[in-house]
Design an enzyme around this catalytic site. Structure first.
Site, short mmCIF file in Angstrom:
data_model
loop_
_atom_site.label_atom_id
_atom_site.label_comp_id
_atom_site.label_asym_id
_atom_site.label_seq_id
_atom_site.Cartn_x
_atom_site.Cartn_y
_atom_site.Cartn_z
N ASP A 55 39.48 32.85 38.87
CA ASP A 55 40.73 32.17 39.22
C ASP A 55 40.43 30.68 39.30
O ASP A 55 39.40 30.28 39.83
CB ASP A 55 41.24 32.69 40.58
CG ASP A 55 42.71 32.36 40.82
OD1 ASP A 55 43.08 31.17 40.74
OD2 ASP A 55 43.49 33.29 41.10
N SER A 100 44.68 27.22 40.87
CA SER A 100 45.76 26.26 40.63
C SER A 100 47.00 26.61 41.44
O SER A 100 47.81 25.76 41.75
CB SER A 100 46.12 26.20 39.14
OG SER A 100 46.53 27.48 38.68
N SER A 142 56.80 41.41 33.37
CA SER A 142 57.85 41.19 34.37
C SER A 142 59.16 41.80 33.88
O SER A 142 59.42 41.86 32.67
CB SER A 142 58.03 39.68 34.55
OG SER A 142 59.23 39.41 35.25
N TYR A 149 59.24 30.84 30.62
CA TYR A 149 58.33 31.77 31.32
C TYR A 149 58.52 33.19 30.78
O TYR A 149 57.57 33.87 30.39
CB TYR A 149 58.59 31.73 32.83
CG TYR A 149 58.00 32.93 33.56
CD1 TYR A 149 56.62 33.08 33.69
CD2 TYR A 149 58.82 33.93 34.10
CE1 TYR A 149 56.08 34.19 34.34
CE2 TYR A 149 58.29 35.03 34.76
CZ TYR A 149 56.91 35.15 34.87
OH TYR A 149 56.38 36.25 35.51
N LYS A 167 56.02 35.99 28.49
CA LYS A 167 55.73 37.41 28.78
C LYS A 167 56.10 38.28 27.58
O LYS A 167 55.36 39.18 27.20
CB LYS A 167 56.49 37.87 30.02
CG LYS A 167 56.02 37.23 31.33
CD LYS A 167 54.60 37.63 31.69
CE LYS A 167 54.13 37.04 32.99
NZ LYS A 167 52.68 37.16 33.20
N ASN A 195 60.75 43.08 41.76
CA ASN A 195 60.63 41.94 42.67
C ASN A 195 59.62 42.21 43.78
O ASN A 195 59.98 42.80 44.81
CB ASN A 195 62.00 41.61 43.28
CG ASN A 195 62.97 41.06 42.25
OD1 ASN A 195 63.27 41.72 41.27
ND2 ASN A 195 63.44 39.86 42.47
#
Ligand code: NAD
Ligand code: UD1
Length: 351
Positions: free
Chosen positions: A31, A34, A124, A148, A152, A178
């Site tokens: 990771d 950020s 997503s 975004y 995906k 969600n």
């Protein structure tokens, strides 16, 4: 078995690290921090009392990534790392395309070079665009409404092309609805930068007094009370879904796509009321204009994940609100440098 978790310091990644460590997997985290803090990983070590290795590294760093694969005998990768803010992606499309797409391409190339071909990928529900109907099944029409979402959608296509190129690849694409809630310990949870965009962190910051009131985006939708309806899923249920997907992908090739949701929708006002009940305080709100791009209703058809992964979300709305509140009220400012436990870095090794 060693699992590389990209983005493991983040919200969903840190919860998944716990489930993997508790199930006995060896965990390696990459990771670049950020959008996260190393403190989440300290807490993972503290909660599980298990060791794991963390590399603070950007996925674009191909050489660094190769070093990780040469040092550890990685069996599979769970790929969470990426940029995820819808509004920001409209402002910074190149950054979103570059980061999300390029980092995944580099990851897959390095995996191939080191003969690792099992991948679980974070997608997503945003790939369903503006769905006509809910519940939404995996074979519903796709379409994205912002950069975004398009990253995906593109990545899903890239991964399908990759799997079609060689039977070695086994890829599980998970479409989250969600995610909310937090680990029961209250030690890790969602820690957005600045003012939250999403509903649950906004409600919990109002509850803790950091924000004045919730703006309810629209009260004239065709829903139970006019406010938007979504499929909220407890992040621990989501993390457990990754374990099931990992187990499945280890034994097969090709691509499988699964919705991870509860199959139940709740409105904004129902979520506020649920949170008020568990927090024992009132959450001030005002009705505001609809948020551009929002849809009225979105919830999952979860039958495929239920049947093929033998996985069902078990935690209800009350538990989701309770756990979000425990995390927010005991960490009102998120991960603070001086709030880390005495064990600090002890349980993990950091590279
Ligand atoms: P997060 O931002 O908390 O975690 C992502 C992690 O990736 C962060 O720790 C960040 O520092 C790291 N990262 C970003 N770019 C990187 C890079 N180039 N190299 C190395 N590390 C990098 O987000 P999250 O909520 O845990 O989401 C995880 C994944 O799930 C993301 O891919 C996101 O798009 C997807 N997703 C999230 C949601 C949600 O509501 N949280 C919903 C659907 C899908
Ligand atoms: C948002 C993203 C989506 C992403 C998902 C992941 C947008 C447009 N979409 O979806 O791409 O996959 O998060 O979690 O950002 N709401 C309010 N007041 C607020 C915030 C939200 O009323 O301050 C309402 C929204 O109108 C919506 C519901 O709460 O009806 C949930 O919103 P949010 O948490 O932002 O999630 P999504 O819109 O489903």
């Amino acid at each position: 078995m060693a699992i590389l978790i990209t983005g493991g310091a983040g919200y969903i990644g840190s919860h998944t690290c716990i489930e993997l460590l508790e199930a006995g997997y060896e965990v390696v985290v990459v990771d670049n921090l950020s959008n996260s803090s190393h403190i989440s990983l300290n807490r993972v070590a503290e909660i599980t009392n298990k060791n794991f290795t963390f590399y603070k590294m950007d996925l674009m760093d191909r050489g660094g990534l190769e070093l990780v694969f040469s040092r550890h005998s990685i069996d599979a990768v769970i790929h969470f790392a990426g940029l995820k803010a819808v509004g920001e992606s409209v402002q910074l499309p190149l950054s979103y395309y570059y980061t999300n797409i390029t980092s995944t391409l580099i990851l897959c190339e390095v995996m191939n070079k080191y003969n690792v071909h099992k991948l679980v990928f974070s997608s997503s529900a945003t790939v369903y665009g503006r769905p006509e109907l809910s519940p939404i099944a995996e074979d519903s029409p796709l379409g994205a409404t912002n950069p975004y979402g398009r990253t995906k959608l593109m990545l899903e296509q890239i991964l399908q092309d990759l799997a079609a190129s060689s039977e070695q690849w086994g890829i599980s694409i998970l479409r989250y609805f969600n995610p909310i809630g937090a680990h029961k310990s209250g030690k890790i949870g969602e820690n957005p930068n600045g003012i939250p965009n999403n509903l649950m962190p906004y409600i919990s910051q109002v509850a803790v007094g950091k924000l004045e009131k919730v703006n309810v985006f629209g009260s004239d939708y065709e829903t139970v009370d006019g406010t938007g309806v979504r499929d909220y899923i407890h992040v621990v249920d989501l993390a457990k879904g990754h374990l099931r997907a990992l187990e499945k992908v280890m034994g097969k090739s090709g691509v499988d796509i699964y919705n991870l949701g509860t199959g139940q929708g709740y409105s904004v006002l129902e979520m506020i009321a649920g949170f008020e009940r568990v927090a024992g305080r009132s959450i001030p709100y005002q009705i505001a204009a609809r948020r551009p791009g929002d849809i009225a209703v979105c919830f999952a058809d979860t039958q495929k994940a239920n049947a093929e992964l033998n996985w069902t979300a078990e935690r209800g709305i009350e538990e989701m609100c309770e756990d979000s509140w425990r995390w927010q009220s005991s960490n009102p400012n998120g991960y603070e440098e001086n709030s880390s436990s005495v064990r600090e870095i002890a349980a993990a090794s950091w590279e």
